[in-house]
Enzyme design. Structure first.
Site, mmCIF file in Angstrom:
data_model
loop_
_atom_site.group_PDB
_atom_site.id
_atom_site.type_symbol
_atom_site.label_atom_id
_atom_site.label_comp_id
_atom_site.label_asym_id
_atom_site.label_seq_id
_atom_site.Cartn_x
_atom_site.Cartn_y
_atom_site.Cartn_z
ATOM 1 N N ASP A 246 -61.354 72.637 33.719
ATOM 2 C CA ASP A 246 -61.756 73.913 33.141
ATOM 3 C C ASP A 246 -62.374 73.807 31.755
ATOM 4 O O ASP A 246 -63.033 74.757 31.309
ATOM 5 C CB ASP A 246 -60.567 74.875 33.123
ATOM 6 N N TYR B 166 -58.474 81.982 37.709
ATOM 7 C CA TYR B 166 -57.137 81.926 37.126
ATOM 8 C C TYR B 166 -57.138 82.395 35.676
ATOM 9 O O TYR B 166 -58.121 82.242 34.946
ATOM 10 C CB TYR B 166 -56.573 80.498 37.197
#
Length: 752
Positions: free
Chosen positions: A362, A450
């Site tokens: 990420d 997320y």
């Protein structure tokens, strides 16, 4: 009978005796060596970059893949030695410089170039970024919207197979009105080292809220050659096809047997959406309990420096890794020089080819830039202090401002920090206790599907907790058949098994920079009984094991060999011979079962260890990079190299690298949104023979109750609150937040 005092009721937080609550987050007015680039510095940096004939940059809105353009920029952190000489020894302040990443598609040999530009605010030159080989190969470049093929891909697929998709799934890829199919996740297949070619699996979804939870059984494998593309394989109805004609022929022969998915109708009660539905727990709307601060905020913020009770630290927001803390002190002594996120990853598994490549590093999507939109009363308390950050990003010719990138607040946990009830009838009959009240610095990163809630929590004991909690939407795919990777959790829907892994850097400085790392190994101890010589007493003891080199200090947890992990300063001893230290307690332990060296594992080689201790080097500033996913077998940053040189770490400046995470097998209760309950992972930094006693004993926010005995009978009690009033004679200030976001919607939603 209780008497009601005749007092006037005022607004909470207006206590003239409170010396705290001084909040000014203006970094320009209160600059620090750790301060992020100011807006003025960013503007002058952009002017310098775009005026440089040598760099020859094109503004992003006009750029093509064959252009040179700015990707991002942030503060280039000076060396630790230079910073501490300035802070501790009064040397001159290090020059302010910017770390700049450039995509150079226009060079004869395209590349990615990282440079350091300075001095700010009036830059006049640049040099190569020093901590990795420059330039970076072009095939490892971060992908931007310049390279997006989604719109053209939808047109192409619609032409080839659009009618069948409409008949099966009730929506169209183009000219679709309110019944749209859309490109979903793109999973890169990291097999190409060509500057021009890349390979992706693209999934497709129905597009009502929330589209990632509405997959269809169709995806395509695409070779992209710059902006040209061709489809190499098609996944449809549980199998792979090489040619469009094969897919169409299969559909014509089997259309009556292929399962259709009804396109959901828009409504407030639409399944899988995030709108309230179902029987409410209360028959009438009732407000939640909420915390108030009767005497106002008990912390100060000056620029990005926070002071709270005995704590003092600086906050910085990296565009790469998000929130990071520097120069963390308690009672004036530095405990850590830096605590920061290094990487957040998630790795998925499944039976379809698309699912094989759902592997997400990420940091590549820029965690700092994704830290925004904090909602008062949910993400942070209503009375929290919200702080914004400026960024230099490719998408804007002026600095980008995330107004609420993190928040600071004090929290009454309503949990005793300590308590004891003395029961002795002859003496020591008392109650003493203190509630745990902490300061929290929180950021929430929305990394695609997320949401990661990251808390830095400061306790009155001198301890620090770093916690990550996960929420957000699971990655869901078409179920198709029973498999060992998922449950069918809704009609045709499965949530893939996956592992979350988090990595943190903790640069400890325990009463100086020269520290050592040891474990206190818990061992069995068998001794003879004094009362019965033929009997043995089994107990436990600890053995101190000094770790001399980096390989010895790469810790893999073993429940059969319990131990405590301690960083200490052996040059200082108390009168008992104890060395001051801090213990690392990792309660977010996870084990990555992927074999070392396979797949993406070399890019996350830090996940082999729950804690690793290395000698601090300026050349090893972080454990990951925005390029990790592109060349997994030879990542730009290979953390294992930090350990393999096996340097001596005794009485050196050392860094702890801490891994946390968990495995997630989604269930029906993860729909439509994963709850944070059970996902929280923490590590703690706890004093270990550092103080003479618990520092929280000095707090006035404790209570002591002793009996008052008269002639052998307890008649009353003496209550000691150390001058702190028990009553709350104020009302919370009014909250106008809803009105504010109606007037400024960009505070909470992505504005068009």
């Amino acid at each position: 009978m209780f008497l009601k005092e005749n007092v006037s009721i005022g607004v909470c937080g207006r206590n003239s005796e409170n010396p705290y609550g001084r909040i000014n987050t203006n970094e320009t007015k209160y600059p620090s060596v750790f301060s992020d680039l100011t807006r003025k510095e960013m503007k002058s940096l952009l002017n310098y970059l775009y005026s440089s004939k040598e760099l020859n940059l094109t503004k992003f809105r006009n750029a093509t893949l064959r252009s040179n353009y700015l990707y991002l920029a942030e503060l280039f952190m000076p060396s630790k030695a230079a910073v501490l000489n300035y802070i501790d020894n009064g040397y001159s302040k290090p020059s302010r410089e910017a770390h700049v990443v450039l995509i150079r598609g226009g060079d004869p040999k395209p590349n990615v170039l990282e440079i350091v530009v300075g001095p700010l605010p009036f830059p006049n030159g640049y040099r190569l970024f020093p901590y990795r080989p420059q330039p970076i190969p072009f095939f490892q470049r971060p992908i931007t919207s310049i390279e997006s093929i989604s719109r053209r891909l939808k047109k192409y697929v619609d032409k080839k197979f659009g009618r069948a998709l409409y008949e099966l799934y009730g929506g169209s890829l183009i000219n679709c009105g309110n019944k749209c199919l859309d490109v979903g996740l793109a999973a890169e297949v990291p097999i190409s080292k060509s500057e021009e070619k890349s390979f992706y699996w693209y999934s497709f979804h129905q597009n009502p809220e929330y589209k990632i939870l509405r997959p269809v059984d169709f995806s395509v494998y695409v070779e992209i050659n710059f902006k040209r593309f061709k489809i190499l394989k098609i996944w449809f109805n549980g199998r792979i096809f090489e040619k469009w004609k094969q897919v169409r022929d299969f559909y014509r022969r089997n259309k009556s047997r292929i399962k259709k998915i009804h396109f959901p109708e828009e409504s407030d009660n639409i399944p899988l959406s995030m709108k309230r539905r179902g029987q409410p727990p209360f028959s009438k709307p009732l407000r939640n309990p909420s915390q108030i601060s009767p005497d106002g905020k008990r912390y100060n913020i000056k620029g990005r420096q926070v002071t709270y009770m005995f704590w003092k630290f600086d906050i910085s927001m990296s565009i790469f890794t998000g929130l990071r803390l520097f120069d963390i002190r308690f009672k004036g002594l530095r405990i850590a020089y830096e605590i920061s996120v290094q990487e957040l990853t998630s790795f998925y598994s499944g039976y379809k080819p698309t699912e094989h490549y759902f592997n997400f590093f990420d940091v590549r999507i820029l965690l700092g830039l994704r830290s925004k939109y904090l909602e008062p009363g949910v993400d942070c308390p209503i009375d929290a202090t919200y702080v914004g950050s400026y960024f230099v990003d490719r998408n804007s010719d002026t600095p980008i401002h995330n107004e609420r990138s993190f928040c600071v607040f004090e929290l009454n946990t309503e949990m005793p920090l300590r308590r004891h009830h003395g029961y002795s009838r002859s003496s020591h009959r008392f109650y003493e206790g203190m509630v745990s009240v902490v300061l929290i610095v929180r950021t929430i990163i929305t990394a695609g599907n997320y949401d990661y809630i990251i808390d830095y929590i400061f306790y009155q004991t001198g301890g620090i907790e770093v916690k990550v909690s996960a929420s957000g939407v699971i990655i869901a795919t078409y179920h198709g058949r029973q498999n060992p990777y998922s449950f069918e959790i809704s009609e045709n829907l499965m949530g893939l098994i996956h592992q979350h892994l988090y990595h943190f850097k903790v640069d400890m400085d325990i009463k100086g920079r020269n520290n050592r790392f040891e474990t206190l190994d818990i061992e069995n101890d068998v001794v003879s009984s004094n009362e019965n010589p033929n009997s043995k007493i089994h107990q436990i003891k600890f053995a101190r094991k000094l770790k001399v080199t980096e390989k010895q200090a790469a810790y893999k947890h073993n429940f059969q060999q319990p131990k405590l992990l301690v960083i200490s300063n052996n040059n200082i001893k108390d009168k008992f011979g104890n060395t001051p230290g801090y213990r690392i307690l990792n309660t977010g332990l996870t084990h990555n079962i992927r074999p070392p060296g396979t797949g993406n594992e070399p890019g996350i080689s830090w996940s082999r260890y729950q804690v690793a201790i290395t000698k601090r080097k300026e050349s090893e500033p972080g454990s990951s990079s925005i390029y990790q996913h592109k060349n997994p077998d030879q990542p730009i940053v290979r953390f294992q190299d930090f350990i393999d040189d096996d340097e001596n770490i005794v009485d050196k400046d050392i860094v702890a690298w801490i891994t946390m995470g968990f495995y997630h097998i989604p269930t029906k209760e993860d729909l439509p949104d994963t709850h944070t309950l059970g996902t929280g992972q923490s590590f703690f930094l706890l004093p270990f023979n550092y103080y003479d006693e618990n520092p929280a004993m000095s707090s006035r926010n404790a209570i002591r109750i002793d009996p008052i005995d008269v002639k052998g009978q307890t008649k009353s009690v003496k209550i000691e609150r150390y001058g702190v009033r028990k009553d709350i004679d104020c009302i919370p200030p009014k909250n106008y937040y809803d009105q504010r976001i109606r007037e400024d919607p960009c505070l909470v939603v992505q504005c068009l």
